[in-house]
Design an enzyme around this catalytic site. Structure first.
Site, PDB file in Angstrom:
ATOM      1  N   GLU A 165     -37.910 -10.281  15.005  1.00  0.00           N
ATOM      2  CA  GLU A 165     -38.371 -10.966  15.403  1.00  0.00           C
ATOM      3  C   GLU A 165     -38.835 -11.482  17.165  1.00  0.00           C
ATOM      4  OE1 GLU A 165     -36.071 -14.364  14.594  1.00  0.00           O
ATOM      5  OE2 GLU A 165     -36.079 -14.076  11.888  1.00  0.00           O
ATOM      6  N   GLU A 362     -35.402 -11.094   5.803  1.00  0.00           N
ATOM      7  CA  GLU A 362     -34.231 -12.264   6.385  1.00  0.00           C
ATOM      8  C   GLU A 362     -34.592 -13.644   5.967  1.00  0.00           C
ATOM      9  OE1 GLU A 362     -33.255 -13.650   9.992  1.00  0.00           O
ATOM     10  OE2 GLU A 362     -33.054 -11.620  10.910  1.00  0.00           O
TER      11      GLU A 362
HETATM   12  C1  BG6 Z   1     -33.980 -15.032  12.523  1.00  0.00           C
HETATM   13  C2  BG6 Z   1     -32.526 -14.466  13.091  1.00  0.00           C
HETATM   14  O1  BG6 Z   1     -34.356 -15.937  13.249  1.00  0.00           O
HETATM   15  O2  BG6 Z   1     -32.917 -16.611  11.994  1.00  0.00           O
HETATM   16  C3  BG6 Z   1     -30.515 -14.599  13.234  1.00  0.00           C
HETATM   17  O3  BG6 Z   1     -32.929 -13.053  13.095  1.00  0.00           O
HETATM   18  C4  BG6 Z   1     -30.202 -15.612  13.107  1.00  0.00           C
HETATM   19  O4  BG6 Z   1     -30.241 -13.491  14.028  1.00  0.00           O
HETATM   20  C5  BG6 Z   1     -30.952 -16.914  11.275  1.00  0.00           C
HETATM   21  O5  BG6 Z   1     -28.630 -16.058  13.234  1.00  0.00           O
HETATM   22  C6  BG6 Z   1     -30.385 -17.418  11.702  1.00  0.00           C
HETATM   23  O6  BG6 Z   1     -31.183 -18.831  12.565  1.00  0.00           O
HETATM   24  P1  BG6 Z   1     -29.625 -19.589  13.025  1.00  0.00           P
HETATM   25  O7  BG6 Z   1     -30.082 -20.119  14.711  1.00  0.00           O
HETATM   26  O8  BG6 Z   1     -29.499 -20.922  12.557  1.00  0.00           O
HETATM   27  O9  BG6 Z   1     -27.877 -18.460  13.392  1.00  0.00           O
END
Ligand code: BG6
Length: 458
Positions: A165, A362
Site C-alpha cells: 500500500e 488483504e
Molecule cells: C491495511 C494495512 O491497510 O489495513 C495493515 O496493510 C493494517 O497494515 C490493515 O493493519 C487494517 O487497518 P488498521 O488500521 O485497522 O490496522
C-alpha cells in the site's frame, strides 16, 4: 449453490513484520520510524502499546506455523523488516538471516507458501533522519536492501512483493498525521510517491538480475473501487481525479509501464511535478510486475469538491468524499462493508489491466471488544465469517467470468498490532492474549476457514 475455486487456489492469511514480530530492538535490529515514534510519544498509541509489544512471532514462529497448518492455510503473506536485515542499511545481520530462513523453512515444511513483502510502512529511522522517501538516495538504499533479501532468501521464497500500500505511507505521512513524519505538504507527498515508485522499479530490476529461478515479483496496492455520487459532470470529474491519484498513479506504471499522461498534466498544471532522473522513464517501462496483490477493505465514494482554493493542498482539492445513504458499516473500524466492490475491482483488472494474475493480499474485519462474544472459551465471530464469505462469493463470480485471481488472504491470521490503534480492533482468526504471554486461541472463524480451504470453496 456450490462455489468451488480454481485448482491450487491459495487460501492464506496476511500480516507484516512490524505488526507481528515483536523483538523490536533485539538481536541487532535498528529502530524503524514506528519504534522511534513510540519512544518519543508513547501517548499517541492506543493504550500506549507500541511496536515492541506486537504478537511475539520472533519467538513464537514455530507455534504460529503449526497453527497456520492446523487452520488449513496453504500460503502466508508477511514481510521482512529492513531494519532487522540491514540495521544500518549496509551491514548484513546474520541473526536476522537465521530467523527468516528458519521461519520460511518452517512454512515450507508445513506446505505453506511464503509470499514475502519488503516494505510495510516500516521506514528505517537512520534513513528517515536523512529525509526518508523525499531523498533520491532512498531509492538506491531500498534497491540494495531488496537485492540482499533476494540473495539471502531466494532459494526459499519464490513469490515476492516490493511495497504494501504505497499510497498509505504517502497519504498518512505527508498529507496527514497518522504516519511519521506527520507533515501536510502535497508537493512533498508527490515526491515521496515518485521515489517510492522508483524504489519499486529498481527492486524489480534487482530481482530480474538476481534471477531467482521460477520466482515472481509484484506489488501490493490498496485498491478501492471509486463510485461517483451522480452522473453530473462535476461528480464524474471528481471520480476521474480520485481514480487518477488513488488507483492509476501506481497501477498504470507497475502494470503498463507508464505514468498516466493525465496525471503528469494535472501535476504540472498545479506546480507539483516531482524531480526525476534521466532514464527513469525507460526503467518504468522495462521493469513491470508479474502479479498484483490487492488489499480491499472498502470502496471510496466521491462527489465534486467544494470551495476549490488554489494551490491544491491534497487530492481533496479534486474530489470530496460523500456518505452513501445505503452504506453498511463496520461500526468498530468505521469502514463501509461493500462486498460487491471485490467483483468490480476484479472486472476492472481483467478488462483494463491485461487480466494480470492477481490475488487478494488483504481483506478482513476489525472488531473491538470481541471477548464479550466468547462462548465455551471460543470467540463466536460469526460476523467475520459472514464478511469473508460475502467477499468470497463476489470473488468467485468474477473468477467464473475469467478473472485471473489465484488466491485470497484474510487480514489476519492472529490478532496483531495496528499502528496507532494498537490492539483496539482485532482482525485475527486466532485471538492473542496480551495479558498472558501472547497465548493464541482459535476463534470460530478459524474452524470455518479450515473447512472452506479443505473443500476449496463452500
Ligand atoms: C491495511 C494495512 O491497510 O489495513 C495493515 O496493510 C493494517 O497494515 C490493515 O493493519 C487494517 O487497518 P488498521 O488500521 O485497522 O490496522
Amino acid at each position: 449453490m456450490e462455489k468451488i475455486f480454481p485448482e491450487s487456489f491459495l487460501w492464506g492469511a496476511a500480516a507484516s513484520a512490524p505488526q507481528t514480530e515483536g523483538a523490536a530492538l533485539i538481536d541487532g535490529k535498528s529502530p524503524s520510524t514506528w519504534d522511534k515514534w513510540y519512544e518519543l510519544e508513547p501517548q499517541q498509541f492506543f493504550n500506549q502499546i507500541g511496536p515492541k509489544d506486537t504478537s511475539n512471532t520472533y519467538y513464537l514462529y514455530k507455534e504460529d506455523v503449526r497453527l497456520m497448518k492446523e487452520m488449513g492455510l496453504n500460503s502466508y503473506r508477511t514481510s521482512i523488516a529492513w531494519t532487522r536485515l540491514l540495521p544500518d542499511g549496509q551491514t548484513l545481520n546474520t541473526k536476522a538471516v537465521s530467523f527468516y530462513r528458519n521461519y520460511f523453512t518452517e512454512m515450507l515444511q508445513a506446505g505453506i507458501k511464503p509470499i514475502i513483502n519488503l516494505f510495510h510502512f516500516d521506514m528505517p529511522w537512520w534513513l528517515m533522519e536523512k529525509g526518508g522517501w523525499e531523498m533520491r538516495e532512498a531509492v538506491d538504499a531500498f534497491a540494495f536492501y531488496a537485492q540482499t533479501a533476494f540473495e539471502q532468501f531466494g532459494d526459499l521464497v519464490k513469490d515476492w512483493t516490493t511495497f504494501n500500500e504505497p499510497m498509505v505511507h504517502i497519504e498518512c505521512g505527508y498529507l496527514g498525521e497518522a504516519h511519521y513524519p506527520k507533515v501536510i505538504d502535497f508537493k512533498r507527498a508527490i515526491q515521496v510517491g515518485y521515489h517510492t515508485l522508483m524504489a519499486h522499479v529498481k527492486a524489480v530490476q534487482a530481482f530480474r538480475q538476481v534471477g531467482i529461478s521460477k520466482g515472481k515479483i509484484g506489488i501490493i496496492l490498496n485498491l478501492s473501487p471509486i463510485y461517483a455520487k451522480s452522473q453530473n459532470p462535476e461528480d464524474q470529474q471528481a471520480q476521474f481525479y480520485a481514480d487518477l491519484f488513488y488507483t492509476r498513479s501506481f497501477l498504470d506504471p507497475v502494470v503498463k509501464g507508464e505514468i498516466p499522461l493525465e496525471l503528469k498534466n494535472v501535476l504540472q498544471e498545479h506546480g507539483l511535478t516531482p524531480k526525476t532522473n534521466a532514464g527513469d522513464k525507460e526503467l518504468i517501462r522495462q521493469y513491470k510486475i508479474d502479479f498484483l496483490g490487492v488489499n480491499y477493505y472498502q470502496p471510496l465514494r466521491v462527489q465534486a469538491p467544494k470551495n476549490q482554493v488554489f494551490p491544491a493542498k491534497s487530492p481533496g482539492y479534486f474530489a470530496r468524499g460523500y456518505n452513501w445513504p445505503e452504506k453498511r458499516i463496520n461500526p468498530h473500524r468505521g469502514w463501509e462493508i461493500y462486498p460487491a466492490g471485490m467483483y468490480d475491482l476484479a472486472k476492472r483488472i481483467q478488462q483494463e489491466y491485461d487480466n494480470i494474475p492477481w490475488y487478494v493480499s488483504e481483506n478482513g474485519m476489525g472488531v473491538e471488544g470481541e471477548e464479550k462474544f466468547t462462548k465455551n472459551q471460543v470467540i463466536q465471530d460469526q460476523y467475520r465469517i459472514a464478511f469473508v464469505k460475502e467477499h468470497l462469493e463476489y470473488l468467485h463470480q468474477a473468477i467464473a467470468e475469467g478473472s485471473h485471481c489465484f488466491g485470497y488472504h484474510v487480514w489476519t491470521f492472529i490478532d496483531c498490532w495496528s499502528w496507532l490503534n494498537g490492539y483496539k480492533n482485532r482482525y485475527g482468526f486466532y485471538q492473542v492474549d496480551l495479558d498472558n504471554q501472547f497465548i493464541r486461541k482459535p476463534k470460530l472463524s478459524s474452524f470455518w476457514f479450515k473447512k472452506i480451504s479443505s473443500q476449496n470453496g463452500f
